[in-house]
Design an enzyme around this catalytic site. Structure first.
Site, PDB file in Angstrom:
ATOM      1  N   ASP A  15      61.669  56.829  13.849  1.00 60.15           N
ATOM      2  CA  ASP A  15      61.171  58.039  14.934  1.00 60.15           C
ATOM      3  C   ASP A  15      60.031  59.469  14.076  1.00 60.15           C
ATOM      4  O   ASP A  15      60.675  59.798  12.832  1.00 60.15           O
ATOM      5  CB  ASP A  15      62.264  59.048  16.078  1.00 60.15           C
ATOM      6  CG  ASP A  15      61.630  59.898  17.237  1.00 60.15           C
ATOM      7  OD1 ASP A  15      60.293  59.714  17.735  1.00 60.15           O
ATOM      8  OD2 ASP A  15      62.851  60.724  17.645  1.00 60.15           O
ATOM      9  N   ARG A  28      48.268  61.026  17.556  1.00 60.66           N
ATOM     10  CA  ARG A  28      49.773  59.983  17.988  1.00 60.66           C
ATOM     11  C   ARG A  28      49.363  59.095  17.176  1.00 60.66           C
ATOM     12  O   ARG A  28      49.894  57.520  16.516  1.00 60.66           O
ATOM     13  CB  ARG A  28      49.896  60.554  18.880  1.00 60.66           C
ATOM     14  CG  ARG A  28      50.270  61.923  19.130  1.00 60.66           C
ATOM     15  CD  ARG A  28      50.715  61.915  21.067  1.00 60.66           C
ATOM     16  NE  ARG A  28      52.160  61.130  20.572  1.00 60.66           N
ATOM     17  CZ  ARG A  28      53.308  61.149  20.699  1.00 60.66           C
ATOM     18  NH1 ARG A  28      53.644  62.556  20.264  1.00 60.66           N
ATOM     19  NH2 ARG A  28      54.703  60.492  20.902  1.00 60.66           N
ATOM     20  N   HIS A  32      51.379  56.219  14.754  1.00 62.07           N
ATOM     21  CA  HIS A  32      51.932  54.996  14.910  1.00 62.07           C
ATOM     22  C   HIS A  32      50.784  54.607  13.927  1.00 62.07           C
ATOM     23  O   HIS A  32      51.480  52.651  12.946  1.00 62.07           O
ATOM     24  CB  HIS A  32      51.423  54.609  16.597  1.00 62.07           C
ATOM     25  CG  HIS A  32      52.279  55.653  17.052  1.00 62.07           C
ATOM     26  ND1 HIS A  32      52.927  55.744  17.298  1.00 62.07           N
ATOM     27  CD2 HIS A  32      51.784  56.138  18.755  1.00 62.07           C
ATOM     28  CE1 HIS A  32      54.038  56.687  18.117  1.00 62.07           C
ATOM     29  NE2 HIS A  32      52.994  56.621  19.429  1.00 62.07           N
ATOM     30  N   ARG A  66      54.910  57.534  28.405  1.00 64.47           N
ATOM     31  CA  ARG A  66      54.051  58.203  27.321  1.00 64.47           C
ATOM     32  C   ARG A  66      52.944  57.797  28.088  1.00 64.47           C
ATOM     33  O   ARG A  66      53.072  57.068  29.086  1.00 64.47           O
ATOM     34  CB  ARG A  66      54.327  57.133  26.137  1.00 64.47           C
ATOM     35  CG  ARG A  66      55.587  58.220  25.883  1.00 64.47           C
ATOM     36  CD  ARG A  66      55.628  57.547  24.044  1.00 64.47           C
ATOM     37  NE  ARG A  66      56.376  57.916  22.992  1.00 64.47           N
ATOM     38  CZ  ARG A  66      56.480  57.941  22.285  1.00 64.47           C
ATOM     39  NH1 ARG A  66      56.208  57.956  21.359  1.00 64.47           N
ATOM     40  NH2 ARG A  66      57.751  58.534  21.779  1.00 64.47           N
ATOM     41  N   LEU A 126      65.618  36.758   5.644  1.00 69.40           N
ATOM     42  CA  LEU A 126      65.738  38.204   6.470  1.00 69.40           C
ATOM     43  C   LEU A 126      65.803  37.118   8.034  1.00 69.40           C
ATOM     44  O   LEU A 126      64.888  37.417   8.590  1.00 69.40           O
ATOM     45  CB  LEU A 126      64.395  38.959   5.402  1.00 69.40           C
ATOM     46  CG  LEU A 126      64.480  40.729   6.726  1.00 69.40           C
ATOM     47  CD1 LEU A 126      66.082  40.673   6.499  1.00 69.40           C
ATOM     48  CD2 LEU A 126      63.921  41.416   6.389  1.00 69.40           C
ATOM     49  N   ARG A 189      70.227  61.938  18.410  1.00 65.41           N
ATOM     50  CA  ARG A 189      71.141  60.721  19.274  1.00 65.41           C
ATOM     51  C   ARG A 189      70.394  59.348  19.253  1.00 65.41           C
ATOM     52  O   ARG A 189      69.959  59.318  18.378  1.00 65.41           O
ATOM     53  CB  ARG A 189      70.204  61.579  20.410  1.00 65.41           C
ATOM     54  CG  ARG A 189      68.586  61.674  20.515  1.00 65.41           C
ATOM     55  CD  ARG A 189      68.654  62.050  21.611  1.00 65.41           C
ATOM     56  NE  ARG A 189      66.741  62.559  21.134  1.00 65.41           N
ATOM     57  CZ  ARG A 189      66.603  63.294  21.677  1.00 65.41           C
ATOM     58  NH1 ARG A 189      66.634  64.467  22.346  1.00 65.41           N
ATOM     59  NH2 ARG A 189      65.024  63.994  21.216  1.00 65.41           N
TER      60      ARG A 189
HETATM   61  C1  FPP Z   1      58.734  57.368  17.067  1.00 63.02           C
HETATM   62  O1  FPP Z   1      57.880  58.052  17.182  1.00 63.02           O
HETATM   63  C2  FPP Z   1      57.770  55.812  16.869  1.00 63.02           C
HETATM   64  C3  FPP Z   1      57.391  54.941  18.425  1.00 63.02           C
HETATM   65  C4  FPP Z   1      57.969  54.842  19.704  1.00 63.02           C
HETATM   66  C5  FPP Z   1      56.784  53.487  17.790  1.00 63.02           C
HETATM   67  C6  FPP Z   1      57.303  52.903  16.975  1.00 63.02           C
HETATM   68  C7  FPP Z   1      56.074  52.851  16.401  1.00 63.02           C
HETATM   69  C8  FPP Z   1      55.282  51.697  15.261  1.00 63.02           C
HETATM   70  C9  FPP Z   1      56.171  52.643  14.182  1.00 63.02           C
HETATM   71  C10 FPP Z   1      54.534  51.155  14.953  1.00 63.02           C
HETATM   72  C11 FPP Z   1      55.669  49.809  14.513  1.00 63.02           C
HETATM   73  C12 FPP Z   1      55.169  48.088  14.448  1.00 63.02           C
HETATM   74  C13 FPP Z   1      55.612  47.425  14.627  1.00 63.02           C
HETATM   75  C14 FPP Z   1      55.145  45.815  14.833  1.00 63.02           C
HETATM   76  C15 FPP Z   1      57.507  47.080  14.177  1.00 63.02           C
HETATM   77  P1  FPP Z   1      57.576  58.975  18.138  1.00 63.02           P
HETATM   78  O2  FPP Z   1      56.052  58.932  18.772  1.00 63.02           O
HETATM   79  O3  FPP Z   1      58.575  59.501  19.487  1.00 63.02           O
HETATM   80  O4  FPP Z   1      57.222  60.391  17.101  1.00 63.02           O
HETATM   81  P2  FPP Z   1      57.310  62.128  17.702  1.00 63.02           P
HETATM   82  O5  FPP Z   1      59.031  61.613  18.434  1.00 63.02           O
HETATM   83  O6  FPP Z   1      57.077  63.164  16.641  1.00 63.02           O
HETATM   84  O7  FPP Z   1      57.032  62.416  18.830  1.00 63.02           O
END
Ligand code: FPP
Length: 234
Positions: A15, A28, A32, A66, A126, A189
């Site tokens: 997160d 955003r 990612h 989203r 793994l 959480r």
């Molecule tokens: C949470 O940050 C992250 C996500 C919902 C997406 C996670 C995905 C990646 C890191 C890409 C990984 C890819 C693979 C294939 C494993 P958020 O957007 O909720 O952040 P915020 O709470 O600060 O808005």
């Protein structure tokens, strides 16, 4: 070799990508993309430190709410990564599994998942699980429906359903229980991740945003875990 007080199965709620990006004045989507680098670092860390199972929460059932742009960018990112990196995963003897309900994913992503999973299915290093369109409640409910089906068709007896056999109907079947659950990004959480599987996990929350999660942050989490006294209710 079994190491004392060392987690076999680590699960991570990744997160903070969005807030990381906002802090840097970036989009955003860029957050990612930077998060993907943290995924690579974590997989590398797991390989070096001989962690048996790493389970990452990439997209929840609720994440469809989203913006359509963010959702489609994430889906494209998942497909690109699987396409680009499956051979490398295979080279490192990693067995990849996607957890969650794949039916709602677009067909090209579903196809890529099949290709990547089957390419790595015989590997015994793994175990890397990535949860996409996953929800703990939905997974339990789906397992329950499968069990009901078997009971109604008399393949299974109600009295034969024990904790172990129930767990074999979840998408995490054949995986050891989660020893350590890490959540980055500062929120305390669970957000509908692995509800059944974390019954006796140690929980570790850090304020570090996911794109900043590095080897030092990962070691900090493990060092904390090593200090915990686990008694599993005894
Ligand atoms: C949470 O940050 C992250 C996500 C919902 C997406 C996670 C995905 C990646 C890191 C890409 C990984 C890819 C693979 C294939 C494993 P958020 O957007 O909720 O952040 P915020 O709470 O600060 O808005």
């Amino acid at each position: 070799m079994k190491r004392k007080n060392y987690p076999l199965h680590i699960a991570i709620i990744m997160d903070g990508n969005g807030r990381w990006a906002k802090k840097k004045g970036k989009s955003r989507v860029l957050g990612h993309k930077e998060g993907v680098k943290a995924v690579y670092r974590s997989v590398k860390f797991a390989l070096i430190n001989n962690i048996k199972v790493l389970t990452l929460y990439a997209f929840s059932n609720e994440n469809w709410l989203r913006s359509p742009l963010e959702v489609s960018n994430l889906m494209i990112l998942f497909e690109e990564i699987l396409k680009k990196d499956s051979l490398i995963l295979n080279k490192y003897n990693i067995k990849l599994k996607i957890l969650g309900n794949k039916k709602k994913l677009n067909s090209t992503l579903q196809n890529q998942i099949k290709i990547s999973e089957s390419l790595t299915s015989e590997n015994n290093g793994l175990r890397l699980n990535i949860a996409i369109n996953y929800g703990g409640r939905q997974d339990i409910l789906s397992g329950l429906k499968k069990i009901m089906h078997q009971i109604l068709s008399r393949k299974l007896n109600l009295n034969d359903i024990k904790e172990d056999s129930f767990a074999s109907f979840l998408s995490t079947k054949n995986l050891p229980p989660v020893d350590l659950l890490i959540r980055t990004g500062g929120n305390i959480r669970i957000s509908n991740f692995l509800l059944w599987e974390i019954a006796y996990s140690e929980l570790y929350f850090t304020k570090v945003f996911w794109p900043d999660f590095d080897q030092v942050s990962f070691s900090d989490a493990i060092n904390q875990f090593k200090l915990r006294k686990r008694n599993f209710g005894k």
